[in-house]
Design a protein around this motif. Structure first.
Motif, PDB file in Angstrom:
ATOM      1  N   LYS A  35       0.824  -1.142   0.058  1.00 58.66           N
ATOM      2  CA  LYS A  35       0.008   0.134   0.125  1.00 58.66           C
ATOM      3  C   LYS A  35       0.857   1.327   0.017  1.00 58.66           C
ATOM      4  CE  LYS A  35      -3.754  -2.243   2.533  1.00 58.66           C
ATOM      5  NZ  LYS A  35      -4.439  -2.566   3.917  1.00 58.66           N
ATOM      6  N   ILE A  36       2.069   1.044   0.317  1.00 64.71           N
ATOM      7  CA  ILE A  36       3.218   1.955   0.229  1.00 64.71           C
ATOM      8  C   ILE A  36       3.404   2.549  -1.213  1.00 64.71           C
ATOM      9  CG2 ILE A  36       5.338   0.737   0.070  1.00 64.71           C
ATOM     10  CD1 ILE A  36       6.633   2.719   2.013  1.00 64.71           C
ATOM     11  N   SER A  37       3.162   1.806  -2.147  1.00 60.15           N
ATOM     12  CA  SER A  37       3.485   2.347  -3.472  1.00 60.15           C
ATOM     13  C   SER A  37       2.676   1.067  -4.130  1.00 60.15           C
ATOM     14  CB  SER A  37       4.945   2.600  -3.816  1.00 60.15           C
ATOM     15  OG  SER A  37       4.853   3.003  -5.160  1.00 60.15           O
ATOM     16  N   PRO A  38       1.498   1.060  -4.461  1.00 59.88           N
ATOM     17  CA  PRO A  38       0.647   0.029  -5.026  1.00 59.88           C
ATOM     18  C   PRO A  38       1.396  -0.695  -6.259  1.00 59.88           C
ATOM     19  CG  PRO A  38      -0.919   1.817  -4.384  1.00 59.88           C
ATOM     20  CD  PRO A  38       0.321   2.280  -4.224  1.00 59.88           C
ATOM     21  N   MET A  39       1.948   0.304  -7.123  1.00 64.66           N
ATOM     22  CA  MET A  39       2.560  -0.142  -8.568  1.00 64.66           C
ATOM     23  C   MET A  39       3.448  -1.063  -8.345  1.00 64.66           C
ATOM     24  SD  MET A  39       3.825   2.318 -11.255  1.00 64.66           S
ATOM     25  CE  MET A  39       5.248   1.616 -12.557  1.00 64.66           C
ATOM     26  N   PHE A  40       4.226  -1.172  -7.192  1.00 69.18           N
ATOM     27  CA  PHE A  40       5.363  -2.097  -6.902  1.00 69.18           C
ATOM     28  C   PHE A  40       4.743  -3.423  -6.109  1.00 69.18           C
ATOM     29  CE2 PHE A  40       7.648   1.863  -7.791  1.00 69.18           C
ATOM     30  CZ  PHE A  40       8.530   1.281  -8.883  1.00 69.18           C
ATOM     31  N   LYS A  41       3.408  -3.505  -6.027  1.00 70.70           N
ATOM     32  CA  LYS A  41       3.118  -4.737  -5.287  1.00 70.70           C
ATOM     33  C   LYS A  41       3.748  -6.069  -6.010  1.00 70.70           C
ATOM     34  CE  LYS A  41      -1.311  -6.640  -3.189  1.00 70.70           C
ATOM     35  NZ  LYS A  41      -2.718  -6.613  -3.286  1.00 70.70           N
ATOM     36  N   GLY A  42       3.864  -5.900  -7.236  1.00 68.87           N
ATOM     37  CA  GLY A  42       4.585  -7.269  -7.901  1.00 68.87           C
ATOM     38  C   GLY A  42       5.886  -7.717  -7.268  1.00 68.87           C
ATOM     39  N   VAL A  43       6.646  -6.683  -6.310  1.00 70.74           N
ATOM     40  CA  VAL A  43       7.810  -7.247  -5.626  1.00 70.74           C
ATOM     41  C   VAL A  43       7.373  -8.270  -4.565  1.00 70.74           C
ATOM     42  CG1 VAL A  43       9.434  -6.515  -3.884  1.00 70.74           C
ATOM     43  CG2 VAL A  43       8.921  -4.986  -6.015  1.00 70.74           C
ATOM     44  N   GLY A  44       6.154  -8.085  -4.049  1.00 69.52           N
ATOM     45  CA  GLY A  44       5.461  -8.856  -2.958  1.00 69.52           C
ATOM     46  C   GLY A  44       5.191 -10.167  -3.653  1.00 69.52           C
ATOM     47  N   TYR A  45       4.519 -10.117  -4.884  1.00 69.42           N
ATOM     48  CA  TYR A  45       4.130 -11.411  -5.570  1.00 69.42           C
ATOM     49  C   TYR A  45       5.454 -12.124  -5.814  1.00 69.42           C
ATOM     50  CZ  TYR A  45      -0.781 -10.195  -6.052  1.00 69.42           C
ATOM     51  OH  TYR A  45      -2.035 -10.030  -5.752  1.00 69.42           O
ATOM     52  N   GLY A  46       6.440 -11.312  -6.431  1.00 66.75           N
ATOM     53  CA  GLY A  46       7.995 -12.026  -6.637  1.00 66.75           C
ATOM     54  C   GLY A  46       8.323 -12.658  -5.333  1.00 66.75           C
ATOM     55  N   ILE A 409      11.186   2.046  -2.221  1.00 72.97           N
ATOM     56  CA  ILE A 409      11.039   2.795  -0.789  1.00 72.97           C
ATOM     57  C   ILE A 409      11.964   3.965  -0.862  1.00 72.97           C
ATOM     58  CG2 ILE A 409      11.202   2.333   1.675  1.00 72.97           C
ATOM     59  CD1 ILE A 409      10.570  -0.522   1.237  1.00 72.97           C
ATOM     60  N   MET A 410      12.951   4.027  -1.297  1.00 75.95           N
ATOM     61  CA  MET A 410      13.851   5.234  -1.062  1.00 75.95           C
ATOM     62  C   MET A 410      13.655   6.373  -2.014  1.00 75.95           C
ATOM     63  SD  MET A 410      15.753   4.910   1.473  1.00 75.95           S
ATOM     64  CE  MET A 410      14.504   4.044   2.544  1.00 75.95           C
ATOM     65  N   TYR A 411      13.231   6.067  -3.150  1.00 77.88           N
ATOM     66  CA  TYR A 411      13.159   6.925  -4.324  1.00 77.88           C
ATOM     67  C   TYR A 411      11.744   7.182  -4.771  1.00 77.88           C
ATOM     68  CZ  TYR A 411      18.199   6.748  -4.158  1.00 77.88           C
ATOM     69  OH  TYR A 411      19.435   6.681  -4.036  1.00 77.88           O
ATOM     70  N   ILE A 412      10.868   6.218  -4.704  1.00 76.76           N
ATOM     71  CA  ILE A 412       9.349   6.351  -4.892  1.00 76.76           C
ATOM     72  C   ILE A 412       8.682   6.814  -4.085  1.00 76.76           C
ATOM     73  CG2 ILE A 412       7.392   5.477  -6.324  1.00 76.76           C
ATOM     74  CD1 ILE A 412       9.952   5.368  -8.006  1.00 76.76           C
ATOM     75  N   LEU A 503       1.545  10.229 -17.527  1.00 80.01           N
ATOM     76  CA  LEU A 503       2.242  10.623 -16.107  1.00 80.01           C
ATOM     77  C   LEU A 503       1.504  10.656 -15.098  1.00 80.01           C
ATOM     78  CD1 LEU A 503       4.877  11.964 -15.529  1.00 80.01           C
ATOM     79  CD2 LEU A 503       4.229  13.973 -15.909  1.00 80.01           C
ATOM     80  N   GLN A 504       0.107  11.239 -15.286  1.00 78.98           N
ATOM     81  CA  GLN A 504      -0.665  11.145 -14.320  1.00 78.98           C
ATOM     82  C   GLN A 504      -0.909   9.941 -13.635  1.00 78.98           C
ATOM     83  OE1 GLN A 504      -4.215  13.723 -15.226  1.00 78.98           O
ATOM     84  NE2 GLN A 504      -4.691  14.052 -13.220  1.00 78.98           N
ATOM     85  N   ARG A 505      -1.110   9.037 -14.525  1.00 72.88           N
ATOM     86  CA  ARG A 505      -1.568   7.567 -14.044  1.00 72.88           C
ATOM     87  C   ARG A 505      -0.203   7.070 -13.165  1.00 72.88           C
ATOM     88  NH1 ARG A 505      -4.858   3.646 -17.981  1.00 72.88           N
ATOM     89  NH2 ARG A 505      -6.591   4.827 -18.360  1.00 72.88           N
ATOM     90  N   LEU A 506       0.823   7.384 -13.675  1.00 70.61           N
ATOM     91  CA  LEU A 506       2.118   6.872 -12.963  1.00 70.61           C
ATOM     92  C   LEU A 506       2.290   7.739 -11.753  1.00 70.61           C
ATOM     93  CD1 LEU A 506       4.405   5.173 -13.845  1.00 70.61           C
ATOM     94  CD2 LEU A 506       5.735   7.198 -14.498  1.00 70.61           C
ATOM     95  N   LYS A 507       1.995   8.866 -11.514  1.00 68.83           N
ATOM     96  CA  LYS A 507       1.856   9.401 -10.221  1.00 68.83           C
ATOM     97  C   LYS A 507       0.843   8.830  -9.349  1.00 68.83           C
ATOM     98  CE  LYS A 507       3.659  14.115 -11.269  1.00 68.83           C
ATOM     99  NZ  LYS A 507       3.321  15.704 -11.532  1.00 68.83           N
ATOM    100  N   ASN A 508      -0.110   8.542  -9.824  1.00 68.52           N
ATOM    101  CA  ASN A 508      -1.362   7.912  -9.199  1.00 68.52           C
ATOM    102  C   ASN A 508      -1.035   6.528  -8.639  1.00 68.52           C
ATOM    103  OD1 ASN A 508      -2.666  10.423  -8.932  1.00 68.52           O
ATOM    104  ND2 ASN A 508      -3.957   9.568 -10.943  1.00 68.52           N
ATOM    105  N   ALA A 509      -0.203   5.846  -9.473  1.00 71.81           N
ATOM    106  CA  ALA A 509      -0.225   4.353  -9.185  1.00 71.81           C
ATOM    107  C   ALA A 509       1.101   4.114  -8.297  1.00 71.81           C
ATOM    108  CB  ALA A 509       0.241   3.656 -10.479  1.00 71.81           C
TER     109      ALA A 509
END
Length: 568
Positions: A35-46, A409-412, A503-509
């Protein structure tokens, strides 16, 4: 050892602390924390995919340890001599050598000794033949599965039943079991250490262990192996650290925990090296060869070299029982964590009331699936597949996942935000060393190791067997299957996120979701404090993920509403 300690200081401890603080802050498993950055939830699946692969083959290793444990319950160890039905003419045992040299026929002695010396150069030991021709009945190719080895299948069933029973009540039951599985191996190690260092030739073995081979310091494989071992040993990027930390009290000092656990863990690895090499030195002295000729790697060390060395000791079945009992306990400790990671991730993701109450059935389903998927690994080609999974499914994918987690976590999310979260949780920000490692050093080291590993890549082999191209391709697919989750989920999240432009989608995701933050209402202070009293109509309802992590009503301070077992 030098690359090992470099990797520990600059990658192992910082990433261990990051994962503990990440899971503890959100009280979520390896999927829920994103939930910290939903776009990277794939890391959790990995992480889930990696834990699945390791969970499948790791229990097969435990089952082999069970098999050797049961086989040690005899007056004479079955791999001590070459007089068994499965032995070949090339078999020369160290005990057979003793019998030859103590023979009463002086004329035959010199002939026997020269025959023995020729065999020593190309000898196959009784323990190697027991392993290859009896336990595994090893086939000639990875594609030739042959038959399922029923004794190993039975032991695999036993190990899965033990794991399930220990996890039947989640961390409440496993938390009590690990007090024994984590501490008793130290007793066994110390007993074997005292026995080992008192043997003749032990000093030679220990010096071989401690003497650096500086010519290998420039090999990328050595650094890659050191990184893999640190990640494997500490459990980074498996999802297990995040999962276990999610059961901690919110204000638990996970910084102190991470430093103590990491250093103790790696000190134990070094200590175990003394135990192994003291006895290998004794064996080398007995055979009159260099220690490097006796030492092995992978399963060969645990199931061939060390068991053979144990046959030279008085009351060898006792030492063998102790050694394999220790291996079983160490393996079970890891397996608890792997299974709990998968179960917690599934329960957290579904999150409804029914699955919270039926968590035991989820554990049972995962255990049964793990057992069924492990059956091919008990076939005659099983060891080839086990090593393929070990080399590809859980090696460089771990460092990729860790690197992306660090960057996201550090940059996004932002390093300042994360440092403030840790300060809110622990009462102090992470030390400067960790801040520098998280932001620059750890990702850079991981990136360079990846590059050099690719440049100096060599295909996998097992003894003299070279894996065919299709098997190596399967290995790469297994490695990619965990990493590919990250870009695939990122694309999926981009497609379903609102926004007029990319870009807007990227920011929101990438921005944190509304319910990111501490799970308990009492800990939601500062920027996480709700501006109005939350109500179901607002769609903003803070609730614990399942009963192990918190209890209702959510009262008390310092996470006192958590169960007593949260100290795990």
């Amino acid at each position: 050892m030098f690359p090992y300690f470099i990797m520990l200081i600059f990658c192992g401890i910082p990433l261990f602390f990051m994962e503990l603080s990440f899971g503890q802050f959100a009280s979520q498993g390896c999927l829920g924390v994103w939930k910290i950055s939903p776009m990277f939830k794939g890391v959790g699946y990995g992480m889930m995919v990696v834990s699945t692969y390791i969970g499948i083959y790791y229990n097969v290793v435990i089952s082999i340890a069970f098999y050797y444990f049961f086989s040690s319950m005899t007056p004479v160890l079955p791999w001590a001599y070459c007089n068994n039905p499965w032995n070949t003419p090339d078999c020369v045992g160290v005990l057979d050598a003793s019998n030859l040299t103590n023979g009463s026929q002086p004329n035959a002695l010199s002939g026997n000794l020269s025959h023995l010396l020729n065999h020593t150069l190309k000898r196959t030991s009784p323990s190697e033949e027991y392993w290859r021709l009896y336990v595994l009945k090893l086939s000639d190719d990875i594609g030739n599965f042959g038959e399922v080895r029923l004794p190993l299948l039975g032991c695999l069933g036993v190990s899965w039943v033990v794991v399930f029973l220990c996890l039947i009540r989640g961390v409440k039951s496993s938390g009590k079991v690990v007090y024994f599985t984590a501490t008793f191996p130290y007793v066994v190690l110390t007993i074997l250490f005292v026995r080992g260092v008192t043997l003749e030739g032990a000093f030679t073995g220990i010096m071989y262990y401690l003497t650096p081979q500086w010519d290998k310091i420039l090999e990328a494989k050595v650094w890659g192996d050191a990184a893999s071992q640190i990640f494997y040993s500490l459990g980074c990027a498996w999802g297990g650290l995040i999962t276990m930390a999610s059961y901690n009290k919110f204000h638990n000092n996970c910084y102190r925990d991470s430093v103590i656990i990491s250093i103790t863990n790696c000190a134990t690895s070094v200590y175990a090296g003394f135990v192994i090499f003291s006895i290998l030195g004794f064996m080398a002295k007995h055979l009159g060869v260099d220690v490097s000729r006796v030492a092995d790697h992978g399963p060969g060390l645990a199931f061939v070299a060390y068991p053979e060395a144990l046959t030279l000791l008085p009351i060898s079945p006792l030492w063998s029982l102790l050694f394999f009992f220790m291996l079983i306990l160490l393996g079970l400790g890891t397996q608890f964590c792997l299974l709990e990671t998968l179960v917690t991730a599934i329960v957290d993701e579904v999150g409804n009331e029914w699955i919270l109450q039926k968590k035991t059935y989820v554990t049972l389903a995962v255990a049964v699936a793990g057992f069924l998927l492990g059956i091919p690994l008990t076939s005659q080609a099983g060891i080839y597949w086990l090593l393929l999974m070990d080399n590809y499914a859980a090696s460089f994918s771990l460092v990729v996942i860790s690197c992306i987690m660090c960057v996201s976590i550090m940059y996004i999310y932002g390093h300042r935000n994360y440092f403030q979260d840790i300060q809110m949780m622990l009462g102090f920000p992470p030390p400067l060393f960790f801040q520098i490692c998280w932001r620059f050093v750890s990702p850079a080291i991981i990136f360079f190791i990846l590059i050099f590993t690719v440049i100096q890549y060599r295909p996998i082999t097992y003894n003299h067997y070279e894996y065919p191209g299709w098997a190596v391709a399967v290995g790469f697919l297994m490695a990619l299957s965990s990493v590919i989750c990250i870009p695939l989920y990122a694309l999926f999240q981009l497609c379903r996120t609102d926004g007029d432009t990319l870009l807007q989608r990227l920011k929101n995701a990438t921005k944190p979701s509304r319910d990111w933050g501490p799970a308990l209402l009492e800990h939601q202070t500062g920027r996480y404090a709700p501006t109005i009293a939350p109500s179901p109509e607002d769609g903003f309802e803070v609730q614990p993920l399942h009963p192990d992590k918190a209890q209702i009503p959510m009262v008390g301070s310092n996470g006192s509403s958590h169960l007593q077992d949260s100290r795990i």
